[in-house]
Design an enzyme around this catalytic site. Sequence first.
Site, PDB file in Angstrom:
ATOM      1  N   CYS A 746      69.339  -4.155  39.243  1.00 53.07           N
ATOM      2  CA  CYS A 746      68.109  -3.382  39.069  1.00 53.07           C
ATOM      3  C   CYS A 746      67.312  -3.361  40.370  1.00 53.07           C
ATOM      4  O   CYS A 746      67.732  -2.736  41.333  1.00 53.07           O
ATOM      5  CB  CYS A 746      67.299  -3.919  37.897  1.00 53.07           C
ATOM      6  N   HIS A 876      71.140  -4.603  33.172  1.00 46.34           N
ATOM      7  CA  HIS A 876      70.860  -6.037  33.260  1.00 46.34           C
ATOM      8  C   HIS A 876      71.923  -6.857  32.524  1.00 46.34           C
ATOM      9  O   HIS A 876      71.699  -7.354  31.414  1.00 46.34           O
ATOM     10  CB  HIS A 876      69.480  -6.331  32.691  1.00 46.34           C
ATOM     11  N   GLU A 878      72.676  -9.769  33.100  1.00 52.04           N
ATOM     12  CA  GLU A 878      72.243 -11.164  32.966  1.00 52.04           C
ATOM     13  C   GLU A 878      71.471 -11.404  31.674  1.00 52.04           C
ATOM     14  O   GLU A 878      71.261 -12.555  31.273  1.00 52.04           O
ATOM     15  CB  GLU A 878      71.388 -11.569  34.176  1.00 52.04           C
TER      16      GLU A 878
END
Length: 905
Positions: A746, A876, A878
């Site tokens: 991002c 994302h 993560e």
Amino acid sequence: CIRDPLSGRAYVYQAMRITGSGDPHTSLEDTLKGKLPQKKITQEAARGYSSYGNQIGLATGEVKEYYHPGYVAKRMEIGAVIGAAPRNQVRREEPVPGDVVVLLGGKTGRDGCGGATGSSKEHTVESLSTCGAEVQKGNALTERKIQRLFRRGEVTTLIKRCNDFGAGGVSVAIGELTDGVTINLDLVPKKYAGLDGTELAISESQERMACVISATDVDAFKAYCDEENLECTVVADVTDTNRLIMNWNGETIVDISRDFLNTNGASQQQEVIVKAPADRSYFLRGSSTADNFKEKWLAAVSDLNTASQQGLAERFDSTVGANTVLMPFGGKFQKTPTQGMVAKLPVLNGETTTASIMTHGFVPELSDWSPYHGAQYAVLLSVAKLVALGGRREDAYLTLQEYFERLNSKESWGKPVAALLGAYKAQKELEIGAIGGKDSMSGTFMDLTVPPTLVSFAVGTAHVDNIVSQDLKGVDHRLVFFDVPRMYDDTPDWDRFKENCDTLQEQIEKGRVYSAYVVEQGGIPEAVTKMALGNNIGVKFDKYAERAIFQPALGAFIVEVDIKAVNYLLELPGLKVIGVTQANPVIEWADQSISLKEIQATYEAPLNDIFPMHAPNGSGEAVAYIHDQHAKPRSTSLGAKPKVLIPVFPGTNCEFDAARAFERAGAETDIVVIRNQTPEQLKESIDVIKAKLAESQILMFPGGFSAGDEPDGSGKFMATLFRNPYLAEGLENLLYKQDGLVLGICNGFQALIKLGLLPGGHIETLTADHPTLTYNTIGRHLSRMVNTKVISTKSPWMSDAKAGEIYTVPISHGEGRFIASPQQVLEFNKTGQIATQYVDFDGIASMDSRFNPNQSVAAIEGIYSPDGRVFGKMAHSERCGAGISQNIPGQLEMPIFTSGVKYFK
């Protein structure tokens, strides 16, 4: 609203936004003098609120706007948040003489002078031009720093008491901390010169915290603040004088006895008149027949208060923190709204299976008819939603928010009294306590007033395995209706409601419930529509359901179970099957039917011009060549856990998520805060980063809003810092001398592009035709789940993935549109640098904005450097983990972190 729990040293990890507006379609010609158009107000309010919360890193789990003509008088904005902290990290002690008060965070200015009192004023046609200076100016970047600071146990255990800076500024925030205190206003950090003592004493400038600590802990506390890039100043001394004293310019300008302050002013009494509802009952609006089935159904789902608000909600980041158990919109098609928010507790180290639940209840038309009934049903709805999501009624707590007109008569005073009596009745029936709340009695503009408003919020906890979403899960399931009858006075049958809750709780804990929905003001048509759209599952109503379909049924449950469970439920009183799910995507009753496609179009149309859901579809090819060829393994094993360096810039908010993902994969992480309060601090930070680059194997640029994405675009501050010759050299060495890797997600991807590390693999000067990431074509932040397909595995970051695999991953960005020339895209295709693409349900890359929401060229979501060492992506990956995004099907964990760590083993 984050300030209150933050002052309690709690880490705030999820938010809910509830608002009230007039009809946003009101034309400019019909807008009242002295008022901005409702469309302008609601759009700008959403933009400002979402921007602030997104930058802080606060996941917003539910967004709901109510429309009522009374909110033209004054808009309603309610922010509800949940925070948590380890018990052993919260210290609460009585201050003693010799202790000091430190002020940390932002500086003080004239913004917000009189902010709290200003927000409580009755507005007039002059308010637009006379009240602007009363508005507090938030600073999301500073607030994020305070969040980080207060998440550290070694810091919070130094704090005896803490206050945020709300109404009254220094005079209240510090004045409330202890009985005797002497404040030196000359020491209060200022944004600019020229503030007098009164302004320094009452300014509500954000983001500031006042903390009482022992004088012996000052140096340690300041050092911790310095580590988190925060300013910290001792501004007051705790005394034994029992007086509030303020000094400025060598003079004492305030000297007040605490005994006087503790009187809370003169006591007052008020006579009230509580009127019984005079108009036709709210509950007579329904129909006991299903005649004109299609017309009635479409009318119910197209009302402003039941129509889709997905375009509004998806501008709020809902996944930051990687704890969101239920996405705001569930199902394969992400169309079923979640009736509340559910998130795992924000455990910094380790895992948890405990989730918090927050829900709300409110029906403006009902409250307008009768504040007493409105408050009862507000509490009932909030508790019902909590139970439907998997919580337990008996474990719930409430908080109540009230908003009423200016109180200037016995009749006007009767409205909040009636509402509070209604809420009290509900609490007594449910044996549930309210743990606090806020109120405002300022909802008047000339002769207009807001509707009597009491919004109930219910909170509780549950095991993640017991959480239930609202989207229909399968075909040939039964929909069981748990009705809540009304008593002779139109109040709810509380005994039946409690029985319904207990039955549903039992069935959820036994694993028999597939989905559950609470009926709100749109009745069964609203509930079934929203349940059905998530997975495009149709419903055929039982012929005996005719009398119920179009009746008000506030607080009733609609529960999806299979044929085995339904036999048990039908033995209980008051429960009945009203329909069966079917593969045919239509809603049917008798010989009448409506397609879900038509229902969806009608449901989404009313607010789509105010809050668009999708950008116009783009054009061009999105073809990419599959490169199923893994990168060569590292020549030698590291023999230890690889070290991951994660720099935190002002505005970064994904560092904890990234660190947790790497640590789960077996790495050791090192989060380093970039300090830039002074040139000396910045130089020290550069030296630290340079040294740590030499010790690390992986550099991770996390997501967020570095420097607030200013000036002139996202990721620029991060890229500018790493163009420093020392850091540029260290980064080059990490990649090509230390055989290391770099990942940017991002905001981090944006930094890699602006550095030139992508697509070329080296820091370089950018040219006019360099690929870039720019604003989403829809013109707003986008937060939702997307399907991304692995196109190339020619990188160490994809060693555990297979080309062609599809992963469902969250996005949250305002500038995520990848742009490159056709020639560059062709070259990326040839070299296998297109890592991932946005794809549809069939795995086909698309320019359809439902699947490629930011309209990236060639649907590119992520790219590699030529050798694959550097990887940048927008989604994302993560933000994953056990129990996360349970209402979204698909593979949710892309193995980039395990792959990156595996490279060094």
